[in-house]
Enzyme design. Structure first.
Site, PDB file in Angstrom:
ATOM      1  N   ASP A  32      -6.644  -4.848   0.677  1.00 21.62           N
ATOM      2  CA  ASP A  32      -5.260  -5.269   0.511  1.00 21.62           C
ATOM      3  C   ASP A  32      -4.494  -4.709   1.712  1.00 21.62           C
ATOM      4  O   ASP A  32      -4.172  -3.525   1.752  1.00 21.62           O
ATOM      5  CB  ASP A  32      -4.721  -4.715  -0.809  1.00 21.62           C
ATOM      6  CG  ASP A  32      -3.237  -5.017  -0.988  1.00 21.62           C
ATOM      7  OD1 ASP A  32      -2.607  -5.532  -0.045  1.00 21.62           O
ATOM      8  OD2 ASP A  32      -2.718  -4.725  -2.082  1.00 21.62           O
ATOM      9  N   CYS A  65       5.239  -1.625  -8.578  1.00 20.77           N
ATOM     10  CA  CYS A  65       4.024  -2.352  -8.965  1.00 20.77           C
ATOM     11  C   CYS A  65       2.793  -1.458  -8.898  1.00 20.77           C
ATOM     12  O   CYS A  65       1.684  -1.950  -8.640  1.00 20.77           O
ATOM     13  CB  CYS A  65       3.824  -3.591  -8.104  1.00 20.77           C
ATOM     14  SG  CYS A  65       5.159  -4.764  -8.249  1.00 20.77           S
TER      15      CYS A  65
HETATM   16  C1  LIG Z   1       0.098  -2.892  -1.426  1.00 18.43           C
HETATM   17  C2  LIG Z   1       0.583  -4.248  -1.809  1.00 18.43           C
HETATM   18  N1  LIG Z   1      -0.285  -5.169  -2.246  1.00 18.43           N
HETATM   19  C3  LIG Z   1       0.089  -6.420  -2.592  1.00 18.43           C
HETATM   20  C4  LIG Z   1       1.400  -6.806  -2.526  1.00 18.43           C
HETATM   21  C5  LIG Z   1       1.752  -8.176  -2.935  1.00 18.43           C
HETATM   22  O1  LIG Z   1       2.190  -8.970  -1.859  1.00 18.43           O
HETATM   23  P1  LIG Z   1       2.984 -10.311  -2.120  1.00 18.43           P
HETATM   24  O2  LIG Z   1       4.024  -9.970  -3.145  1.00 18.43           O
HETATM   25  O3  LIG Z   1       3.605 -10.640  -0.813  1.00 18.43           O
HETATM   26  O4  LIG Z   1       2.038 -11.323  -2.606  1.00 18.43           O
HETATM   27  C6  LIG Z   1       2.357  -5.866  -2.073  1.00 18.43           C
HETATM   28  C7  LIG Z   1       3.780  -6.200  -1.978  1.00 18.43           C
HETATM   29  O5  LIG Z   1       4.472  -6.490  -2.904  1.00 18.43           O
HETATM   30  C8  LIG Z   1       1.939  -4.569  -1.718  1.00 18.43           C
HETATM   31  O6  LIG Z   1       2.804  -3.660  -1.292  1.00 18.43           O
END
Ligand SMILES: Cc1ncc(COP(=O)(O)O)c(C=O)c1O
Ligand SMILES: Cc1ncc(COP(=O)(O)O)c(C=O)c1O
Lengths: 153, 405, 405, 153
Positions: free
Chosen positions: C198, C362
């Site tokens: 990620d 999150c």
């Molecule tokens: C570590 C991480 N992974 C995944 C995401 C998800 O990305 P997105 O919301 O742009 O799909 C985020 C951001 O929200 C993040 O900070």
């Protein structure tokens, strides 16, 4: 409207030292509230006696000053109120938080009204409205024997 | 708003394309954007940008409100019962995949039938094909008649005890056929079958009324509706959104996350995982306002006049053959020219500034049925004029001349 | 490009927010956009708009070339071996869902283990949770140490015979921990386990070199990387893209469509179903150019200085507690203040124009582990300055004053 | 460059009346080509004799004037050529289509070169390049005994 009005002393006081904390023994209704975006949580306990009167009420929870103060002020206020009265006050309170300038009901004293109005500061902080209303939604849900956790979003 | 002069709301027409005025007849593929929409994107990024829903700071709160305003505007525009019945997706394709995947997971198993039509775009076939592969579901196609149309009878004939969902287009992107969705939905519901409508082509051209249509799902492509790219809409009845499992998983769509289990958020968040197309959603509000300003009645009147005019001149043009002659038709003029392959037509027309599309338009099933490997398609948008159609016709004549050397 | 004055490339900072200069410390949520990117969107829509890939007319051909140019730029920027290893998605969340879904379909079954870490964002957990529900896959979490860091040993300890994939963040969006991805990948590959990274938080701040990292999958969020909303990138090794089944189905990703069966197109089309986020992809080329102009070395130097400065002043600030003390750290300052809830902090800071985020970001698993329901987070972008961090500190003091009344 | 150059008479002629159409009996190699976006299709048949020489070649297919003309001109040209020669010509032809101004090989006559060059008009029509090259890719694939259908995208 400014921060001073949002974080009035009364809110800071109840926020830091919330009243009616903890689960009591013989509650007969309860409900949980959860604000998934903020993480605020509240678990409300109450005893509704044979006269449909709240003979005791308390809560457990964690969250910001606004949500803790709101739960604290609410539980203080509702002790001894009849179910009908509770619903009426809650509905007027929620109206006030959302749009109204005032709480139009005779069921609360002027002093109580001042306390409730102090939460009205969130009107100008839309993301914080949920903090102020979380425990109130949980209260209504407990009275209606809703099984689902209240989730504000 | 004066529909006869609406072209001037679209900045693309201020520029010459290869020294020609642009005659844009490819709106079924994607529409051009009015300046208000483009400006909105610009202003949002330059003055107001923030992610939505997650932060409590001023810009985030403002963006969240704008984002949710569009949801309300869409709800009103399509007359959905509730705001939470509107889910933003990356396109109509994703909207249909979402339904096929989640409905399929919960309700389809081996031997069950999904009823489509021969008019369907690949976007409303491939997602169902996946269920054929993974679950042994059968895919049934209601047949078009010689007019390239689908009658309610052709649907009725194919419904069996095993039909679990009917998924079909509202307006064919090849023959222009407008299907009797309300009647089909009524029929389907009388047999307890839910209905998904692919509204990609209808949404820009027709009055949308979800409560009247009473369909269960409706998929929309915003970029065909004078909106930004990278955005679509799934309308679904609340009962379905509550009932179906979530589709993609990520931030924003959860309630509580533990190491052992996860619970999902409320509607519509449950179906909006991850950071959404914030700027696009916010700008799409301007597309809706733009459409509202024109007024759907005058839009329909204008486009119908154009369509009739276009059919008239093309019918008169020797060796041009129109594809399909459906009872109700909208916005699309597909055709072939004897002895000239559609790709050659498109290339030659392009040299005159006339932008059309050639190919199977993602409708290979239909082209097989028609015995064609490809067709040429001129499709209409609100900015088109009779003059555009005259230029189309003139360019077709040029094309014929080149090929008759 | 002068990094000390880079703020002026971002028009958002020309405007006051509620009468304050904007101190934007929420870039981990989404970054602001430089004018070149915003202008590119504007110009594309006003002068060049067309859908890509499907029509042969001039605008469509030009748009298709621009779209593919971005793919090449991304390939070079992240040093992928081939252009076709770059798949555009609607976000990093979709990129991870794509892998979890297709890899899960093909390779995971009951009892298999997916190894994550306690640092993971919900976007890198919920998609795997689906496989727990549908297939009985087990999800294992490598544990953070007291510094909020993940060591290679903590990963190694959790690898078993049943580990089928390892999915983990490159840079934690809460503790800022930068994980030793190259070493972890090497370890995993020695046991034949593929690795998904990620890269949401690393991509805007670190040098990206897919061939050096040698990971199998890498997910990027363009809106956090000075690009438009509604766009993400999945990098995947070609062998995986060839091997895995397609994800969403629709137009553009097929080879041949018959009533009985469907065959899929070549890479990367196979994974780009439906109309893509055309304008966003094309504009993202400007984000890459912008980053290249700054130069990754000076970007890293600049942000490291800021981070150190920020840690220094916050550590000195009584009752402020920094979260996490990882060995390698990037771009994120998460903290709590004794006796003041993060949401109250964020609201009060906002009143001073200081935009930070409060909540679990999150990352509920991590917050549970830390015994926190929420934290406050100031995150850095290339446009930030020491002055911004001084303002953050001053505003924190203001916050403490209000709460000590 | 303009349309006249793209649709030269030679292309229109071969496009309308393609040579070497149809499957012949004793072919020993074949390959299919498909252009999924346009729908152009070609199926190439050839007989490579013991001397690695193409003794016969033909095709079936449907598509635009460019792709049909290209297949027609190509099959005309390749009849009698050795495998090595075929590969060399094809590679020079593909270079020309993509970027080069000329076809640099002694394996084709001036007249044949003129015909091949007439297909060079697609250079300025990027979406049409695939039409001109489809049958050539199929040819190379047939010689390599590639089992997969050639798909240009
Ligand atoms: C570590 C991480 N992974 C995944 C995401 C998800 O990305 P997105 O919301 O742009 O799909 C985020 C951001 O929200 C993040 O900070
Ligand atoms: C009838 C129909 N359905 C579905 C789609 C797919 O829409 P999108 O590509 O915007 O996802 C299209 C447009 O390409 C269409 O015309």
């Amino acid at each position: 409207m400014n921060l001073k009005e949002l974080y009035q002393e009364i809110i800071l006081d109840h926020g830091k030292n919330p009243r009616n904390i903890g689960k009591f023994e013989n509650f007969n209704k309860d409900a949980k509230g959860h604000n998934p975006l903020c993480g605020d949580k509240v678990h409300l306990f109450l005893k509704l006696d044979e006269n449909k009167q709240i003979s005791d009420i308390s809560f457990e929870g964690e969250g910001c000053a606004i949500s803790m103060a709101s739960a604290s002020i609410m539980t203080d206020l509702m002790k001894g109120k009849k179910e009908e009265e509770v619903k009426e006050i809650a509905s007027k309170f929620l109206d006030m938080i959302k749009e109204k300038d005032d709480i139009k009901t005779n069921l609360v004293s002027d002093d109580q009204k001042t306390k409730l109005m102090s939460l009205g500061g969130v009107k100008n902080y839309p993301m914080r409205v949920k903090c102020a209303t979380l425990s109130w939604h949980a209260l209504l849900s407990a009275l209606d024997d809703f099984q689902k956790e209240v989730s504000t979003e | 708003m004066d529909i006869e002069n609406i072209k001037k709301e679209f900045p693309i027409f201020n520029n010459k394309v290869q020294n020609n005025d642009l005659v844009y007849l490819d709106s079924a593929n994607s529409s051009q954007k009015p300046l208000v929409v483009i400006d909105r994107i610009y202003d949002f990024y330059t003055k107001e940008f923030s992610n939505v829903g997650r932060s409590v700071h001023y810009l985030a709160v403002a963006a969240t409100n704008l984002y949710e305003n569009t949801r309300t505007s869409v709800q009103k525009y399509i007359n959905a019962k509730e705001k939470n019945e509107i889910v933003f997706t990356k396109g109509a394709t994703e909207a249909i995949n979402l339904v096929a995947n989640t409905f399929g997971q919960k309700y389809l198993s081996k031997g069950d039938e999904v009823l489509l039509t021969e008019l369907e775009h690949h976007s409303n076939y491939v997602p169902w094909h996946y269920l054929r592969k993974s679950k042994g579901v059968n895919i049934i196609f209601a047949e078009t008649n010689e007019d390239g149309d689908i009658s309610i009878e052709s649907i009725e004939k194919k419904i069996t005890e095993k039909t679990k969902i009917i998924a079909l287009t509202h307006l064919s992107n090849v023959t222009g056929a407008i299907l009797p969705i309300k009647e089909i939905t009524k029929l389907a519901h009388s047999k307890n079958i839910p209905v998904l409508i692919d509204g990609c082509q209808s949404a820009p051209h027709m009055k949308l009324d979800m409560q009247d249509l009473d369909c269960d799902f409706y998929a929309i492509s915003c970029h065909k509706m004078y909106g930004p790219t990278g955005l679509g809409i799934l309308y679904a009845k609340k009962k379905w959104l509550e009932d179906l499992p979530p589709y993609q998983g990520g931030g924003g769509m959860i309630n509580e996350v533990k190491k052992e289990d996860i619970s999902y958020g409320n509607l519509p968040n449950k179906f909006e995982a991850g950071t959404m197309a914030t700027a696009q959603v916010i700008a799409f509000d301007e597309s809706i306002k733009f459409l509202n300003k024109i007024g759907i009645e005058s839009l329909i009147k204008h486009e119908n006049e154009l369509l009739q005019y276009g059919e008239e001149i093309l019918r008169k043009n020797n060796s041009v053959k129109l594809i399909g002659n459906p009872k109700n038709k909208g916005a699309v003029l597909s055709f072939t020219i004897d002895g000239i392959h559609p790709h050659d037509i498109a290339t030659i027309l392009d040299e005159d500034g006339v932008a059309i599309r050639a190919g199977h338009h993602c409708c290979q099933i239909l082209h097989d049925k028609l015995g064609l490997s490809a067709s040429a398609r001129a499709s209409l948008g609100v900015y088109n004029t009779k003059d555009d159609l005259d230029k189309l016709n003139a360019s077709i004549n040029n094309c014929k001349k080149i090929f008759s050397r």
